[in-house]
Scaffold this motif. Structure first.
Motif, PDB file in Angstrom:
ATOM      1  N   GLU A  17     -72.852  -9.399 -12.863  1.00  0.00           N
ATOM      2  CA  GLU A  17     -72.811  -7.954 -13.081  1.00  0.00           C
ATOM      3  C   GLU A  17     -74.227  -7.414 -13.149  1.00  0.00           C
ATOM      4  O   GLU A  17     -75.126  -8.057 -13.697  1.00  0.00           O
ATOM      5  CB  GLU A  17     -72.087  -7.623 -14.386  1.00  0.00           C
ATOM      6  CG  GLU A  17     -70.613  -7.965 -14.407  1.00  0.00           C
ATOM      7  CD  GLU A  17     -69.953  -7.531 -15.709  1.00  0.00           C
ATOM      8  OE1 GLU A  17     -70.321  -6.443 -16.216  1.00  0.00           O
ATOM      9  OE2 GLU A  17     -69.092  -8.274 -16.219  1.00  0.00           O
ATOM     10  N   ARG A  20     -75.002  -2.239 -17.416  1.00  0.00           N
ATOM     11  CA  ARG A  20     -74.160  -2.467 -18.588  1.00  0.00           C
ATOM     12  C   ARG A  20     -73.194  -1.305 -18.791  1.00  0.00           C
ATOM     13  O   ARG A  20     -73.439  -0.189 -18.345  1.00  0.00           O
ATOM     14  CB  ARG A  20     -75.028  -2.621 -19.849  1.00  0.00           C
ATOM     15  CG  ARG A  20     -75.867  -3.892 -19.869  1.00  0.00           C
ATOM     16  CD  ARG A  20     -76.602  -4.032 -21.188  1.00  0.00           C
ATOM     17  NE  ARG A  20     -77.352  -5.282 -21.260  1.00  0.00           N
ATOM     18  CZ  ARG A  20     -78.050  -5.666 -22.323  1.00  0.00           C
ATOM     19  NH1 ARG A  20     -78.091  -4.897 -23.402  1.00  0.00           N
ATOM     20  NH2 ARG A  20     -78.702  -6.808 -22.305  1.00  0.00           N
ATOM     21  N   GLY A  21     -72.125  -1.622 -19.505  1.00  0.00           N
ATOM     22  CA  GLY A  21     -71.158  -0.598 -19.875  1.00  0.00           C
ATOM     23  C   GLY A  21     -70.493   0.042 -18.681  1.00  0.00           C
ATOM     24  O   GLY A  21     -70.205  -0.611 -17.667  1.00  0.00           O
ATOM     25  N   ALA A  22     -70.298   1.369 -18.782  1.00  0.00           N
ATOM     26  CA  ALA A  22     -69.600   2.100 -17.728  1.00  0.00           C
ATOM     27  C   ALA A  22     -70.374   2.125 -16.423  1.00  0.00           C
ATOM     28  O   ALA A  22     -69.807   2.358 -15.352  1.00  0.00           O
ATOM     29  CB  ALA A  22     -69.318   3.530 -18.194  1.00  0.00           C
ATOM     30  N   GLU A  23     -71.696   1.886 -16.500  1.00  0.00           N
ATOM     31  CA  GLU A  23     -72.534   1.923 -15.302  1.00  0.00           C
ATOM     32  C   GLU A  23     -72.644   0.566 -14.615  1.00  0.00           C
ATOM     33  O   GLU A  23     -73.321   0.451 -13.595  1.00  0.00           O
ATOM     34  CB  GLU A  23     -73.947   2.404 -15.686  1.00  0.00           C
ATOM     35  CG  GLU A  23     -73.985   3.772 -16.345  1.00  0.00           C
ATOM     36  CD  GLU A  23     -73.424   4.860 -15.444  1.00  0.00           C
ATOM     37  OE1 GLU A  23     -73.745   4.839 -14.239  1.00  0.00           O
ATOM     38  OE2 GLU A  23     -72.664   5.712 -15.940  1.00  0.00           O
ATOM     39  N   SER A  24     -72.004  -0.462 -15.160  1.00  0.00           N
ATOM     40  CA  SER A  24     -72.153  -1.806 -14.602  1.00  0.00           C
ATOM     41  C   SER A  24     -71.447  -1.920 -13.247  1.00  0.00           C
ATOM     42  O   SER A  24     -70.436  -1.263 -12.991  1.00  0.00           O
ATOM     43  CB  SER A  24     -71.601  -2.851 -15.559  1.00  0.00           C
ATOM     44  OG  SER A  24     -70.196  -2.751 -15.665  1.00  0.00           O
ATOM     45  N   THR A  65     -74.067 -13.894 -14.549  1.00  0.00           N
ATOM     46  CA  THR A  65     -73.739 -13.354 -15.866  1.00  0.00           C
ATOM     47  C   THR A  65     -72.886 -14.341 -16.648  1.00  0.00           C
ATOM     48  O   THR A  65     -73.048 -14.510 -17.857  1.00  0.00           O
ATOM     49  CB  THR A  65     -72.992 -12.013 -15.712  1.00  0.00           C
ATOM     50  OG1 THR A  65     -73.777 -11.133 -14.906  1.00  0.00           O
ATOM     51  CG2 THR A  65     -72.733 -11.361 -17.055  1.00  0.00           C
TER      52      THR A  65
END
Length: 256
Positions: A17, A20-24, A65
């Motif tokens: 990945e 991070r988070g919603a932008e991953s 990851t």
């Protein structure tokens, strides 16, 4: 899990990945593949399918990851950056679409460069044999600018093979070559496989892929299909279906 005696590279549930988070962005979504010793595998897929990320993780150029990558019996996750660099230098060869030769060095000097960087003794007989293997024994004192594109790629292959690696990763090695020259270069890789080398080649060309023992297809960061003893026609047909496969998977995942 370790690689078996007959496997040079193994990926187990490799996920990569970016962000991070919603932008991953998930480039690889749990890929498991094994590459046998003395095998020639082509990896194909549409743009954005994860081919480059797969190659970088498999070759130890990037760390996943999650999941594990084994190369020549070693778990890459357990190696320090220094140890990983040494493993790549000693046990991995690379061939790219851009030949990446040093223009001020002769053919022979470009070929022996990996040995010199590793501070290894240069076996002149081995180097001579390698240049003869790629058909450039009479061009060893030429500069890259004095060679054709196909000849430059032959130099790159000799450079990749001179350290006697366990595996060669080739990224679009024929992308800048005409059809006949590409066939010659692929024939060289095929000959190397018969000597026990493992070759993993990323390509977009069904004709190039047909030189391999098998073709693995990636789509949306997943293994979508595989063909053994491929023909160019069979590879091209599978490629046309990958877009539909990826779209169906996205609908299935979205509806889960």
């Amino acid at each position: 899990m370790t690689t078996g005696w007959n496997e040079t590279v193994r990926l187990d549930a490799v996920r990569k990945e970016y962000g991070r988070g919603a932008e991953s962005v998930v480039a690889l979504g749990g890929v498991s593949l094994a590459f046998p010793r003395g095998g020639f595998t082509a990896v194909m897929g549409p743009s954005g399918s994860g081919k480059s990320t797969f190659l970088h993780c498999a070759a130890g150029l990037d760390r996943p990851t999650s999941g594990s990558v084994w190369l020549d019996g070693q778990d890459l996750a357990k190696l320090s950056e220094t140890e990983l660099t040494k493993l790549r230098r000693d046990r991995v060869g690379f061939v790219f679409q851009a030949f990446n030769l040093l223009p001020a060095l002769t053919v022979q000097q470009n070929v022996v460069l990996p040995l010199q960087l590793a501070r290894k003794r240069v076996d002149k007989r081995l180097v001579a044999d390698m240049l003869a293997h790629v058909g450039l024994a009479d061009r060893r004192k030429h500069l890259p600018g004095q060679l054709s594109g196909g000849q430059q790629q032959r130099v790159a292959i000799a450079r990749a093979l001179v350290t006697r690696p366990a595996v060669v990763f080739a990224d679009e090695p024929t992308g800048a070559l005409d059809t006949r020259t590409a066939a010659d270069v692929l024939g060289l890789l095929r000959q190397s496989v018969s000597g026990g080398l493992t070759v993993v080649m990323v390509t977009h060309d069904p004709v190039a892929a047909a030189h391999a023992d098998r073709v693995v297809f990636l789509a949306d960061g997943q293994v979508a299909d595989e063909v053994q003893r491929p023909s160019a026609e069979a590879v091209a047909e599978r490629m046309t279906h990958l877009g539909a496969w990826a779209a169906q998977r996205r609908v299935a995942v979205g509806g889960a």
